[in-house]
Structure formats: C-alpha cells, structure tokens
Write an enzyme that holds these catalytic residues in place. Structure first.
Site, mmCIF file in Angstrom:
data_model
loop_
_atom_site.group_PDB
_atom_site.id
_atom_site.type_symbol
_atom_site.label_atom_id
_atom_site.label_comp_id
_atom_site.label_asym_id
_atom_site.label_seq_id
_atom_site.Cartn_x
_atom_site.Cartn_y
_atom_site.Cartn_z
ATOM 1 N N LYS A 1 38.633 40.537 47.783
ATOM 2 C CA LYS A 1 38.705 40.481 46.378
ATOM 3 C C LYS A 1 37.888 39.309 45.709
ATOM 4 C CE LYS A 1 41.771 38.341 44.134
ATOM 5 N NZ LYS A 1 41.975 37.087 43.338
ATOM 6 N N ARG B 1 33.061 38.379 42.433
ATOM 7 C CA ARG B 1 32.223 37.509 42.129
ATOM 8 C C ARG B 1 30.763 38.158 42.142
ATOM 9 N NH1 ARG B 1 35.994 34.230 43.790
ATOM 10 N NH2 ARG B 1 35.708 31.965 43.328
ATOM 11 N N ARG C 1 49.440 31.943 32.368
ATOM 12 C CA ARG C 1 48.451 31.154 33.374
ATOM 13 C C ARG C 1 47.412 30.549 32.502
ATOM 14 N NH1 ARG C 1 46.756 35.144 38.178
ATOM 15 N NH2 ARG C 1 46.090 32.918 38.787
ATOM 16 N N SER D 1 43.106 24.800 38.958
ATOM 17 C CA SER D 1 42.488 26.262 39.597
ATOM 18 C C SER D 1 41.097 25.677 39.762
ATOM 19 C CB SER D 1 42.579 27.447 38.502
ATOM 20 O OG SER D 1 41.897 28.375 39.221
ATOM 21 N N GLU E 1 46.602 29.898 48.585
ATOM 22 C CA GLU E 1 46.927 31.408 48.609
ATOM 23 C C GLU E 1 47.695 31.917 50.234
ATOM 24 O OE1 GLU E 1 42.638 33.673 49.406
ATOM 25 O OE2 GLU E 1 42.700 31.869 48.234
ATOM 26 N N LYS F 1 47.318 45.059 43.725
ATOM 27 C CA LYS F 1 46.538 43.780 43.395
ATOM 28 C C LYS F 1 45.299 43.715 44.016
ATOM 29 C CE LYS F 1 46.383 39.170 41.924
ATOM 30 N NZ LYS F 1 45.841 39.387 40.534
#
Length: 422
Positions: free
Chosen positions: A25, A30, A121, A164, A308, A405
């Site tokens: 993903k 990107r 978020r 992030s 993650e 997702k």
C-alpha cells in the site's frame, strides 16, 4: 460481507504453506501520486487493489489525472490539475496527507473529508506547512479545503513530524513541482517510521528528482522535472506479519514468496523480530521462510521505526512463554485508533497479562481464553485478533472486513490457508 463477529479459525497442527501477498500500500500510493505529477505516462505493475488505493485513485482522478485501474496493471496519465473537486480520504492517512500538497497546485478549491474517525487523525502540521509555502488553506483538520492557484512558491519550512513520518513525505512528494522546491526541517521528538521517509526519498530519486537527506532532520527536494517511471510494486511486507506469525504460533513453516533482497519497507524488520522470538528465518530466491519454534519467546524491542508491526508483535508476545517489553511507539496512539489502548484492552479481555505504558506495552506469560476481539475499524487490530485466534479456542473478531483497507478478502484468504470455510 463476512459474518460479524467472525470466528477466527483455530489451527491445531503446525502449518506448512506458501503465500503470495498483494502489493505494498505504501509503495502503491506513493507511486500513484508521483506518476500523477510526472512529465509523462507511467505504468504500475502488481499494484495493491484495496480501499486505500482506490481512494487515492479517485482523489487523483478528481484533480484531472487520468488513471486506468481496471486491469492488473495501472496506467497513469498526468494532466492539468483542476480544482472544484472533493477528495474522500476514508481512513487513508496517505490520501489525507499526500494529496493536499498536490491539490495546492490545482486551479480552484479542493475539499477534503473522510470517515468520522479520520477527523481525529493529525494533519495540522501539513496544512500549516502548506500555508507557509504559499497555499491558501481553510481549516485545521478534516474537513478542510485547499484553494489552489495553479502554482506553489515552496521554500523552507519547519514542522514537528513526531506524530507521523507522513508529514515529511507529503511535502517531499510534491516538492519538485514547487517554484523553490521544498526544504523541510523537523523540530521535535524523533520522527517515527523513518523507513517510510526512506521509501519516499528512494522513489523520488528513481523519478530523477534531486533529494538531499544527509543531515539529520532535514530533507531538501530541488525544483525540476519528475520523470515517468514504469514500476513493479513489491509485496506488502507489513501485511506478511499475520502469516509469518501463523508459523510462529503453530510451530509450522510459512514461505512468503517474492520477498525482496533489499527494501525500504518497514515489514522487513519482521526477520529480526521473529528470530528474536525463537523462529528460524531464511531469505532465499524463493522468498522469506519462517519456521516456528517449539516454545515462543518474549522479547524487548523498540518498534519506533516500524510501529505498524506492533499489533501482531503484541499478539505474539501475549502468547509467548517469557515476558516482553514493546517500546517506542507512542505515535501509534494516533493511527486508525489508539492502538496501544486498544491492544491492552482487547488482549487483556482474552486473559493476557498486559500493561499499557506511555510508549508501549509490557506483557507477561498468561493463559489466554476465548472471547470477542474488537478491531476499532483498524486493519492491524484485526490481524492481531486472528493471530491470537489461531492459537486460542473460541476467539471471535469483530469487523474483520476492515482488513480490506490493505488486503481485500483477507478473511477468505486466511480461512483457505488454514483449511476451514470462511
């Protein structure tokens, strides 16, 4: 739709299987964005077909980019960027953070919104940075609007990317199209998930973009052309986590095909993590093969750069025969949910001896039992639930379909793999 809650298949014998995983993903989104602002058409081979990438495709199409995504390979044709568009971010952080710097190059307003939880978020650092670089931005969080003028001044900007790494990547990806490029400086606690910034830098360079990243906490993208690139997307190595964990908890063997010899993906850290827990790990031309141990060991690990992976690592730690300390991941409180609080609550609800810390989890050996494992619309939480369910009777995973997702029909794929019906 899969039954909700979904009875996670219990695996009573050592698994012995091989899997081919969907594309990354992180690389797919990107690559889509860079292709959208390149100097000519590009083709993506083996891209990920999932909700996050579908949202990116829709967002770019809304800005006037030609994206043909109806086949196995996708063709992207850049065009004049237009406004008067609405971008649905869903629960995709890459869409919410990566598309606004491109939308600032469009002509006209571009409105951004997403799923209800997405409004919690963080994105303010990106929006404030865009203002400093010359954009007209209305709003501080979702929903917000970028009033594009067709060009961006660019230049130097200081941000706090401690929440992030996507804040940095977002600005770098579009930076070559700004009049002065972008010179991004980070001021704050250490940036998490640096491997994702390394991925961004590597992909920019493959498009011929000049990037300087030798100085800590500084990244410079020079203004200039962005060459079109035909790219093969790597398998999603973070999505390999539950499958390799299946070998670890059953004492079996799992081969993930096409594991790259060299990669910037965070999931590559699974090799060291699983070895530390007692697994045998072998990388060959066939892929990555993991053999589970007779007794799964706990570990003390800093997951700051690979946050993650925390949900699946926590699930393994809850099943281990010695204590574990997971550290360095305070930032994952701001992912799809507060993952630390959620993991402590859900693993604890199944009998795990787990304590939430400021930046991680402490886990001690305990006898787990069945129960309902909530996912909070978070695909990584669902991965953790099915891993526990493989080793513990009567675990049911709520909303397992949230895995779409990044992995369509994950539940069916998992069930087929372990030899049960979904």
């Amino acid at each position: 739709m899969t039954a909700d809650p979904w009875p996670a298949p219990r695996v009573r014998e050592p698994i012995d299987t091989a899997v081919s995983l969907p594309g990354s993903k992180s690389q797919t989104n990107r690559a889509l964005l860079l292709a959208a602002i390149a100097d000519g058409p590009s083709t993506l081979m083996r891209p990920l077909h999932s909700r996050d990438t579908t949202l990116m495709v829709a967002g770019l199409r809304g800005l006037g980019v030609g994206v043909r995504a109806d086949g196995e390979d996708w063709e992207i044709t850049p065009g004049p960027l237009r406004g008067d568009a609405t971008v649905d971010c869903g629960l995709a952080g890459t869409v919410m953070r990566f598309v606004p710097p491109v939308a600032a190059l469009a002509t006209g307003p571009v409105h951004f919104d997403g799923d209800p939880h997405m409004r919690n978020r963080p994105v303010g650092q990106v929006l404030d940075a865009l203002r400093e670089l010359g954009a007209d931005v209305a709003g501080e969080a979702l929903p917000f609007t970028i009033h594009g003028t067709g060009r961006m001044r660019g230049g130097r900007v200081v941000i706090d990317a401690s929440a992030s790494s996507q804040f940095v990547s977002a600005l770098l990806l579009a930076g070559a199209r700004y009049d002065q490029g972008v010179d991004v400086r980070h001021d704050g606690k250490p940036v998490p998930s640096l491997r994702h910034i390394e991925m961004t830098v590597a992909m920019l360079r493959e498009h011929g973009v000049h990037v300087e990243d030798a100085d800590a906490n500084r990244w410079y993208v020079a203004p200039g052309p962005i060459a079109p690139v035909d790219r093969v997307i790597e398998p999603d190595l973070s999505n390999a986590a539950p499958f390799l964990a299946l070998a670890a908890v059953t004492g079996g063997r799992v081969l993930v095909r096409d594991w790259p010899r060299s990669t910037t993906q965070a999931g590559d850290a699974l090799r060291e993590i699983l070895a530390a827990m007692g697994c045998s790990v072998e990388l060959s031309d066939d892929g990555l093969r993991v053999q589970g141990p007779e007794r799964l060991q706990g570990l003390d690990v800093d997951l700051h750069d690979v946050g993650e992976l925390t949900p699946v690592v926590a699930a393994l730690a809850a099943l281990a025969e010695s204590p574990s300390q997971l550290r360095g991941v305070a930032h994952i409180r701001h992912h799809e949910t507060d993952r630390l609080a959620a993991l402590a609550r859900e693993l604890g609800g199944l009998g795990a001896d787990v304590t939430e810390t400021d930046d991680g989890l402490s886990l001690r050996p305990a006898r787990l039992h069945g129960g309902l494992f909530h996912t909070y619309a978070d695909h990584r939480m669902a991965h953790a639930g099915v891993v526990v369910g493989a080793a513990v009777d009567d675990v049911a995973v709520e909303n397992v379909d949230t895995t779409a997702k990044t992995f369509p029909d994950f539940a069916g794929f998992w069930a087929d793999l372990v030899g049960v019906s979904a």
